[in-house]
Design an enzyme around this catalytic site. Sequence first.
Site, PDB file in Angstrom:
ATOM      1  N   HIS A   1      -6.468  -8.863   0.943  1.00 47.77           N
ATOM      2  CA  HIS A   1      -7.621  -8.659   1.834  1.00 47.77           C
ATOM      3  C   HIS A   1      -7.269  -8.913   3.300  1.00 47.77           C
ATOM      4  CE1 HIS A   1     -10.307  -9.295  -1.927  1.00 47.77           C
ATOM      5  NE2 HIS A   1      -9.947  -8.043  -1.788  1.00 47.77           N
TER       6      HIS A   1
ATOM      7  N   HIS B   1     -10.164   1.237  -7.362  1.00 45.06           N
ATOM      8  CA  HIS B   1     -10.438   0.200  -8.358  1.00 45.06           C
ATOM      9  C   HIS B   1     -11.230  -0.885  -7.628  1.00 45.06           C
ATOM     10  CE1 HIS B   1      -7.007   2.328 -10.068  1.00 45.06           C
ATOM     11  NE2 HIS B   1      -7.220   1.734 -11.236  1.00 45.06           N
TER      12      HIS B   1
ATOM     13  N   SER C   1     -12.805  -5.962  -1.831  1.00 53.27           N
ATOM     14  CA  SER C   1     -12.365  -4.876  -0.935  1.00 53.27           C
ATOM     15  C   SER C   1     -13.503  -3.955  -0.489  1.00 53.27           C
ATOM     16  CB  SER C   1     -11.227  -4.087  -1.585  1.00 53.27           C
ATOM     17  OG  SER C   1     -11.566  -3.661  -2.884  1.00 53.27           O
TER      18      SER C   1
ATOM     19  N   GLU D   1     -15.146   2.635  -9.908  1.00 49.88           N
ATOM     20  CA  GLU D   1     -15.037   1.454 -10.772  1.00 49.88           C
ATOM     21  C   GLU D   1     -15.342   1.917 -12.184  1.00 49.88           C
ATOM     22  OE1 GLU D   1     -14.064  -1.874 -10.794  1.00 49.88           O
ATOM     23  OE2 GLU D   1     -14.652  -1.650 -12.884  1.00 49.88           O
TER      24      GLU D   1
ATOM     25  N   ASP E   1     -12.875   6.933 -13.540  1.00 53.50           N
ATOM     26  CA  ASP E   1     -11.483   6.497 -13.506  1.00 53.50           C
ATOM     27  C   ASP E   1     -10.897   6.753 -12.112  1.00 53.50           C
ATOM     28  OD1 ASP E   1      -8.743   6.201 -13.787  1.00 53.50           O
ATOM     29  OD2 ASP E   1      -8.702   7.072 -15.799  1.00 53.50           O
ATOM     30  N   GLY E   2     -10.487   5.691 -11.455  1.00 57.74           N
ATOM     31  CA  GLY E   2      -9.947   5.822 -10.101  1.00 57.74           C
ATOM     32  C   GLY E   2      -8.673   6.648 -10.063  1.00 57.74           C
TER      33      GLY E   2
ATOM     34  N   ASP F   1      -5.874  -0.585  -6.404  1.00 57.88           N
ATOM     35  CA  ASP F   1      -5.768  -2.003  -6.771  1.00 57.88           C
ATOM     36  C   ASP F   1      -6.077  -2.182  -8.258  1.00 57.88           C
ATOM     37  OD1 ASP F   1      -5.698  -4.775  -6.673  1.00 57.88           O
ATOM     38  OD2 ASP F   1      -7.716  -4.952  -5.825  1.00 57.88           O
TER      39      ASP F   1
HETATM   40  C1  LIG Z   1      -8.102  -6.019  -9.280  1.00 57.64           C
HETATM   41  S1  LIG Z   1      -9.723  -5.493  -9.611  1.00 57.64           S
HETATM   42  C2  LIG Z   1     -10.266  -4.798  -8.097  1.00 57.64           C
HETATM   43  C3  LIG Z   1     -10.574  -5.760  -7.015  1.00 57.64           C
HETATM   44  C4  LIG Z   1     -11.060  -5.129  -5.744  1.00 57.64           C
HETATM   45  N1  LIG Z   1     -10.222  -4.007  -5.327  1.00 57.64           N
HETATM   46  C5  LIG Z   1     -11.088  -6.146  -4.631  1.00 57.64           C
HETATM   47  O1  LIG Z   1     -10.087  -6.276  -3.909  1.00 57.64           O
HETATM   48  O2  LIG Z   1     -12.111  -6.792  -4.467  1.00 57.64           O
HETATM   49  C6  LIG Z   1      -9.480  -4.062 -10.573  1.00 57.64           C
HETATM   50  C7  LIG Z   1     -10.773  -3.356 -10.970  1.00 57.64           C
HETATM   51  O3  LIG Z   1     -10.466  -2.072 -11.503  1.00 57.64           O
HETATM   52  C8  LIG Z   1     -11.357  -1.768 -12.558  1.00 57.64           C
HETATM   53  N2  LIG Z   1     -10.681  -0.717 -13.329  1.00 57.64           N
HETATM   54  C9  LIG Z   1      -9.789  -0.832 -14.346  1.00 57.64           C
HETATM   55  N3  LIG Z   1      -9.289   0.372 -14.664  1.00 57.64           N
HETATM   56  C10 LIG Z   1      -9.868   1.276 -13.821  1.00 57.64           C
HETATM   57  C11 LIG Z   1      -9.725   2.677 -13.615  1.00 57.64           C
HETATM   58  N4  LIG Z   1      -8.899   3.412 -14.364  1.00 57.64           N
HETATM   59  N5  LIG Z   1     -10.457   3.258 -12.652  1.00 57.64           N
HETATM   60  C12 LIG Z   1     -11.304   2.525 -11.874  1.00 57.64           C
HETATM   61  N6  LIG Z   1     -11.470   1.195 -12.011  1.00 57.64           N
HETATM   62  C13 LIG Z   1     -10.760   0.576 -12.969  1.00 57.64           C
HETATM   63  C14 LIG Z   1     -11.560  -3.095 -13.231  1.00 57.64           C
HETATM   64  O4  LIG Z   1     -12.771  -3.096 -13.972  1.00 57.64           O
HETATM   65  C15 LIG Z   1     -11.587  -4.060 -12.036  1.00 57.64           C
HETATM   66  O5  LIG Z   1     -12.901  -4.238 -11.582  1.00 57.64           O
END
Ligand SMILES: C[S@@+](CC[C@H](N)C(=O)[O-])C[C@H]1O[C@@H](n2cnc3c(N)ncnc32)[C@H](O)[C@@H]1O
Length: 273
Positions: free
Chosen positions: A18, A41, A91, A109, A134-135, A155
């Site tokens: 961050h 993500h 983020s 997400e 899906d990101g 992320d």
């Molecule tokens: C490390 S966390 C993200 C933290 C966030 N970027 C932050 O800095 O505050 C990863 C997130 O990705 C989500 N996630 C997992 N696989 C995913 C995908 N294929 N596409 C989108 N989100 C996904 C999880 O549910 C989780 O909330």
Amino acid sequence: MNYRHAFHAGNFADCMKHAVLVWLLRAMARKDTPFAVLDTHAGIGAYDLTSGPAERTGEWRAGIARLLEKTPPALQDYVALVRELGLYPGSPAIARALLRPQDRLVCCELHPEDAEILRHYFARDPTVAVHHRDGYEAFRALLPPKEKRGLILIDPPFEQPDEFARLATAITTSHARFRGGVIAAWYPIKGRAPVRAFHDTLRAGGVTDIVAAELFLREPLDAARLNGCGLLVVNPPYKFEQEIPALLDALLDRLGQGESGEGTALLRLKDES
Ligand SMILES: C[S@@+](CC[C@H](N)C(=O)[O-])C[C@H]1O[C@@H](n2cnc3c(N)ncnc32)[C@H](O)[C@@H]1O
């Protein structure tokens, strides 16, 4: 999907990601022309550290709590934002706070509950779009942005054994669709071998102008522990390599515990072509 970011919010790895994200967003805002942020993500947006999962693990006590207690000058901007936003900002909250009226944020997400919480967090905010999707799939539809300027934060939770490979593919795909985009991709440093393989994959590929900022709390010998983390940046904005080392050193100064092998690194993986 077992990973919930709420357990880890505000830990040392979040602080590193961050703090650099704040720097990148400030750099994007140096020009008046609009830009878009794609957070692939995104998580839930903001986190209460004093109750629930974050309180149970207490990881934030060795992270943001130490920076709030005594803030080094290089981290003032990031920590001031954390203070201002109240709950610990993830983020999406950080990005939203640093957008100008002409900019926009798109979040993906995949976890249904987390996506719903994030939607609620940004309810009625026309600057932000939240997608429950899906990101890794989102690049095709969302890139390039109409603004032709943008920051892509990737992320992932690193739950899957092939996550480094997926991350490398995601970087390559988003760069192919949006060559001028700044890409920031977070990765864990547990052992050295997977990180080396990830860097080698990118060195051998077609993406140019790549740097990696890394923070080590200890020598990465025990692969069961999160020994450090990195943020790989494609198309780093002007002065990234000059200014980020001081930020990493400030993080280490406050978050390091004096263990053997602690340190920081800024590596150039590929030159501009
Ligand atoms: C490390 S966390 C993200 C933290 C966030 N970027 C932050 O800095 O505050 C990863 C997130 O990705 C989500 N996630 C997992 N696989 C995913 C995908 N294929 N596409 C989108 N989100 C996904 C999880 O549910 C989780 O909330």
